[in-house]
Design a protein around this motif. Structure first.
Motif, PDB file in Angstrom:
ATOM      1  N   LEU A  88       0.897  -1.229  -0.166  1.00 34.20           N
ATOM      2  CA  LEU A  88      -0.005   0.093  -0.050  1.00 34.20           C
ATOM      3  C   LEU A  88       1.063   1.179   0.125  1.00 34.20           C
ATOM      4  O   LEU A  88       0.626   2.233  -0.766  1.00 34.20           O
ATOM      5  CB  LEU A  88      -0.774  -0.062   1.132  1.00 34.20           C
ATOM      6  CG  LEU A  88      -1.945  -1.098   1.291  1.00 34.20           C
ATOM      7  CD1 LEU A  88      -2.671  -0.877   2.461  1.00 34.20           C
ATOM      8  CD2 LEU A  88      -3.050  -0.832   0.107  1.00 34.20           C
ATOM      9  N   ILE A  89       1.886   1.215   1.012  1.00 34.71           N
ATOM     10  CA  ILE A  89       2.766   2.308   0.787  1.00 34.71           C
ATOM     11  C   ILE A  89       3.549   2.540  -0.618  1.00 34.71           C
ATOM     12  O   ILE A  89       3.460   3.746  -1.101  1.00 34.71           O
ATOM     13  CB  ILE A  89       3.727   2.181   1.844  1.00 34.71           C
ATOM     14  CG1 ILE A  89       3.069   2.316   3.268  1.00 34.71           C
ATOM     15  CG2 ILE A  89       4.739   3.188   1.865  1.00 34.71           C
ATOM     16  CD1 ILE A  89       2.586   3.308   3.715  1.00 34.71           C
ATOM     17  N   THR A  90       3.857   1.396  -1.277  1.00 34.33           N
ATOM     18  CA  THR A  90       4.542   1.559  -2.578  1.00 34.33           C
ATOM     19  C   THR A  90       3.639   2.329  -3.641  1.00 34.33           C
ATOM     20  O   THR A  90       4.105   3.041  -4.255  1.00 34.33           O
ATOM     21  CB  THR A  90       5.112   0.158  -2.806  1.00 34.33           C
ATOM     22  OG1 THR A  90       5.961  -0.383  -1.819  1.00 34.33           O
ATOM     23  CG2 THR A  90       5.792   0.201  -4.156  1.00 34.33           C
ATOM     24  N   LYS A  91       2.531   1.803  -3.390  1.00 32.04           N
ATOM     25  CA  LYS A  91       1.302   2.280  -4.196  1.00 32.04           C
ATOM     26  C   LYS A  91       1.224   3.619  -4.206  1.00 32.04           C
ATOM     27  O   LYS A  91       1.041   4.476  -5.007  1.00 32.04           O
ATOM     28  CB  LYS A  91       0.083   1.456  -4.180  1.00 32.04           C
ATOM     29  CG  LYS A  91      -0.285   0.708  -5.378  1.00 32.04           C
ATOM     30  CD  LYS A  91      -1.537  -0.262  -5.050  1.00 32.04           C
ATOM     31  CE  LYS A  91      -2.936   0.500  -4.815  1.00 32.04           C
ATOM     32  NZ  LYS A  91      -3.790  -0.503  -4.840  1.00 32.04           N
ATOM     33  N   GLN A  92       0.968   4.089  -3.056  1.00 35.29           N
ATOM     34  CA  GLN A  92       0.638   5.535  -2.673  1.00 35.29           C
ATOM     35  C   GLN A  92       2.031   6.455  -3.133  1.00 35.29           C
ATOM     36  O   GLN A  92       1.787   7.440  -3.658  1.00 35.29           O
ATOM     37  CB  GLN A  92       1.058   5.901  -1.033  1.00 35.29           C
ATOM     38  CG  GLN A  92      -0.116   5.471  -0.441  1.00 35.29           C
ATOM     39  CD  GLN A  92      -0.045   5.590   1.163  1.00 35.29           C
ATOM     40  OE1 GLN A  92       0.437   6.669   1.646  1.00 35.29           O
ATOM     41  NE2 GLN A  92      -0.732   4.749   1.725  1.00 35.29           N
ATOM     42  N   LYS A 100      -3.472   2.811   4.063  1.00 33.72           N
ATOM     43  CA  LYS A 100      -4.789   2.574   3.275  1.00 33.72           C
ATOM     44  C   LYS A 100      -4.376   2.962   1.686  1.00 33.72           C
ATOM     45  O   LYS A 100      -3.114   3.021   1.301  1.00 33.72           O
ATOM     46  CB  LYS A 100      -5.764   3.776   3.558  1.00 33.72           C
ATOM     47  CG  LYS A 100      -6.120   4.007   4.700  1.00 33.72           C
ATOM     48  CD  LYS A 100      -6.663   2.994   5.408  1.00 33.72           C
ATOM     49  CE  LYS A 100      -7.423   3.160   6.721  1.00 33.72           C
ATOM     50  NZ  LYS A 100      -7.534   2.117   7.798  1.00 33.72           N
ATOM     51  N   ASN A 101      -4.960   2.877   0.651  1.00 35.43           N
ATOM     52  CA  ASN A 101      -4.601   3.007  -0.629  1.00 35.43           C
ATOM     53  C   ASN A 101      -3.980   4.464  -0.932  1.00 35.43           C
ATOM     54  O   ASN A 101      -3.145   4.409  -1.790  1.00 35.43           O
ATOM     55  CB  ASN A 101      -5.940   2.877  -1.692  1.00 35.43           C
ATOM     56  CG  ASN A 101      -5.934   1.542  -2.088  1.00 35.43           C
ATOM     57  OD1 ASN A 101      -5.237   0.734  -1.972  1.00 35.43           O
ATOM     58  ND2 ASN A 101      -6.983   1.161  -2.854  1.00 35.43           N
ATOM     59  N   ALA A 102      -4.546   5.510  -0.420  1.00 36.50           N
ATOM     60  CA  ALA A 102      -4.143   6.861  -0.978  1.00 36.50           C
ATOM     61  C   ALA A 102      -3.567   7.676   0.413  1.00 36.50           C
ATOM     62  O   ALA A 102      -2.947   8.898  -0.170  1.00 36.50           O
ATOM     63  CB  ALA A 102      -5.154   7.517  -1.310  1.00 36.50           C
ATOM     64  N   TYR A 103      -3.298   6.971   1.684  1.00 38.46           N
ATOM     65  CA  TYR A 103      -2.812   7.625   2.848  1.00 38.46           C
ATOM     66  C   TYR A 103      -2.701   6.732   3.729  1.00 38.46           C
ATOM     67  O   TYR A 103      -3.049   5.511   3.785  1.00 38.46           O
ATOM     68  CB  TYR A 103      -3.847   8.822   2.992  1.00 38.46           C
ATOM     69  CG  TYR A 103      -5.073   8.319   3.672  1.00 38.46           C
ATOM     70  CD1 TYR A 103      -5.380   7.746   4.881  1.00 38.46           C
ATOM     71  CD2 TYR A 103      -6.193   8.097   2.620  1.00 38.46           C
ATOM     72  CE1 TYR A 103      -6.755   7.226   5.377  1.00 38.46           C
ATOM     73  CE2 TYR A 103      -7.515   7.632   3.362  1.00 38.46           C
ATOM     74  CZ  TYR A 103      -7.725   7.438   4.364  1.00 38.46           C
ATOM     75  OH  TYR A 103      -8.704   6.795   4.877  1.00 38.46           O
ATOM     76  N   VAL A 104      -1.954   7.161   4.823  1.00 41.45           N
ATOM     77  CA  VAL A 104      -1.579   6.463   6.043  1.00 41.45           C
ATOM     78  C   VAL A 104      -2.438   7.001   7.043  1.00 41.45           C
ATOM     79  O   VAL A 104      -2.039   8.242   7.577  1.00 41.45           O
ATOM     80  CB  VAL A 104      -0.297   6.340   6.440  1.00 41.45           C
ATOM     81  CG1 VAL A 104      -0.029   5.631   7.605  1.00 41.45           C
ATOM     82  CG2 VAL A 104       0.673   5.450   5.404  1.00 41.45           C
ATOM     83  N   SER A 105      -3.437   6.598   7.975  1.00 37.26           N
ATOM     84  CA  SER A 105      -3.933   6.885   9.026  1.00 37.26           C
ATOM     85  C   SER A 105      -3.003   6.693   9.988  1.00 37.26           C
ATOM     86  O   SER A 105      -2.549   5.649  10.271  1.00 37.26           O
ATOM     87  CB  SER A 105      -5.382   5.956   9.174  1.00 37.26           C
ATOM     88  OG  SER A 105      -5.884   6.326  10.399  1.00 37.26           O
ATOM     89  N   VAL A 106      -3.132   7.612  11.028  1.00 32.67           N
ATOM     90  CA  VAL A 106      -2.184   7.551  12.317  1.00 32.67           C
ATOM     91  C   VAL A 106      -2.971   7.673  13.373  1.00 32.67           C
ATOM     92  O   VAL A 106      -4.017   8.751  13.578  1.00 32.67           O
ATOM     93  CB  VAL A 106      -1.143   8.683  12.423  1.00 32.67           C
ATOM     94  CG1 VAL A 106      -0.360   8.461  13.506  1.00 32.67           C
ATOM     95  CG2 VAL A 106      -0.536   8.898  10.915  1.00 32.67           C
ATOM     96  N   ARG A 107      -3.251   6.534  14.404  1.00 31.80           N
ATOM     97  CA  ARG A 107      -3.944   6.351  15.274  1.00 31.80           C
ATOM     98  C   ARG A 107      -3.455   6.419  16.774  1.00 31.80           C
ATOM     99  O   ARG A 107      -2.357   5.876  16.803  1.00 31.80           O
ATOM    100  CB  ARG A 107      -4.802   5.282  15.336  1.00 31.80           C
ATOM    101  CG  ARG A 107      -5.952   5.481  13.997  1.00 31.80           C
ATOM    102  CD  ARG A 107      -6.807   4.457  13.698  1.00 31.80           C
ATOM    103  NE  ARG A 107      -6.003   3.006  13.468  1.00 31.80           N
ATOM    104  CZ  ARG A 107      -6.598   2.031  12.664  1.00 31.80           C
ATOM    105  NH1 ARG A 107      -7.383   2.444  11.943  1.00 31.80           N
ATOM    106  NH2 ARG A 107      -5.979   0.873  12.563  1.00 31.80           N
ATOM    107  N   ARG A 108      -4.033   6.624  17.716  1.00 29.50           N
ATOM    108  CA  ARG A 108      -3.801   6.385  19.095  1.00 29.50           C
ATOM    109  C   ARG A 108      -4.839   5.686  19.653  1.00 29.50           C
ATOM    110  O   ARG A 108      -5.261   4.320  19.113  1.00 29.50           O
ATOM    111  CB  ARG A 108      -3.688   7.334  19.800  1.00 29.50           C
ATOM    112  CG  ARG A 108      -3.080   7.236  21.305  1.00 29.50           C
ATOM    113  CD  ARG A 108      -2.818   8.538  21.908  1.00 29.50           C
ATOM    114  NE  ARG A 108      -2.211   8.506  23.581  1.00 29.50           N
ATOM    115  CZ  ARG A 108      -2.131   9.352  24.362  1.00 29.50           C
ATOM    116  NH1 ARG A 108      -2.163  10.694  23.862  1.00 29.50           N
ATOM    117  NH2 ARG A 108      -1.452   8.883  25.366  1.00 29.50           N
ATOM    118  N   LYS A 109      -5.983   5.924  20.480  1.00 32.41           N
ATOM    119  CA  LYS A 109      -7.153   5.556  20.588  1.00 32.41           C
ATOM    120  C   LYS A 109      -7.951   5.540  19.550  1.00 32.41           C
ATOM    121  O   LYS A 109      -9.032   5.032  19.395  1.00 32.41           O
ATOM    122  CB  LYS A 109      -7.753   6.070  22.087  1.00 32.41           C
ATOM    123  CG  LYS A 109      -6.873   5.553  23.609  1.00 32.41           C
ATOM    124  CD  LYS A 109      -7.455   5.867  24.533  1.00 32.41           C
ATOM    125  CE  LYS A 109      -6.676   5.424  25.734  1.00 32.41           C
ATOM    126  NZ  LYS A 109      -7.092   5.905  27.097  1.00 32.41           N
TER     127      LYS A 109
END
Length: 185
Positions: free
Chosen positions: A74-78, A108-117
């Protein structure tokens, strides 16, 4: 699969009377090819909130980290055609990881979601000339590099646009990300 996604899947069935698999089947019958088409269909025809529509869209297209067999892919594709932004992504990832052991990166396909809770940022190689950092800081007045986000359908409240990583306001960007991280705890 993370606990937040499991909870959303359980709530989807509780709220709609249909399981995630049933919704994926319904969406697949429509032959949608794009995430936005699925969101529009579920919101307008079935009264979904953005969060549930987004979940079903990602699972249908297998475009989230939980559905992808290889998140590195997914990162490579982005970054295809935008490889010059990969060092910026790696630098952001390193800085954000230092906020705490509970930081999770979900490509994800177009971005990276960054989460905590909960999600507090998005890392988006938007175009060949623009990188965007979305942050969740509802109620925060825009200031400096921080702008109100009008493009992500409520996934984040603000964004920081980076056009030249070498000259960008690095410390200010990291400070906004840290503030969003703290607010997500």
């Amino acid at each position: 699969m993370d606990a937040a996604t499991q909870t959303m899947i359980a709530n989807l069935e509780k709220n709609t009377g249909k399981s995630l698999d049933e919704w994926v089947t319904i969406v697949k019958k429509e032959n949608f090819q794009k995430h936005g088409e699925i969101l529009k269909f579920l919101k307008s025809d079935h009264g979904f909130t953005h969060g549930f529509a987004n979940l079903v869209a990602h699972k249908t297209l297998k475009s989230d980290a939980g559905s992808a067999s290889d998140t590195d892919e997914l990162i490579t594709k982005q970054y295809k055609g935008k490889e010059h932004f990969l060092p910026l992504f790696e630098k952001l990832k390193k800085e954000i990881s230092a906020f705490g052991k509970d930081v999770e990166f979900a490509p994800k396909n177009a971005y990276v979601s960054v989460r905590r809770k909960k999600q507090f940022a998005l890392l988006i190689p938007a175009t060949k000339t623009r990188y965007e950092v979305g942050v969740n800081l509802k109620g925060e007045e825009p200031s400096g590099v921080l702008e109100i986000d009008t493009k992500s359908n409520g996934m984040v409240s603000h964004r920081i646009m980076i056009v030249n990583p070498e000259e960008q306001y690095w410390r200010e960007t990291i400070d906004w990300l840290k503030k969003a991280y703290d607010a997500a705890g």
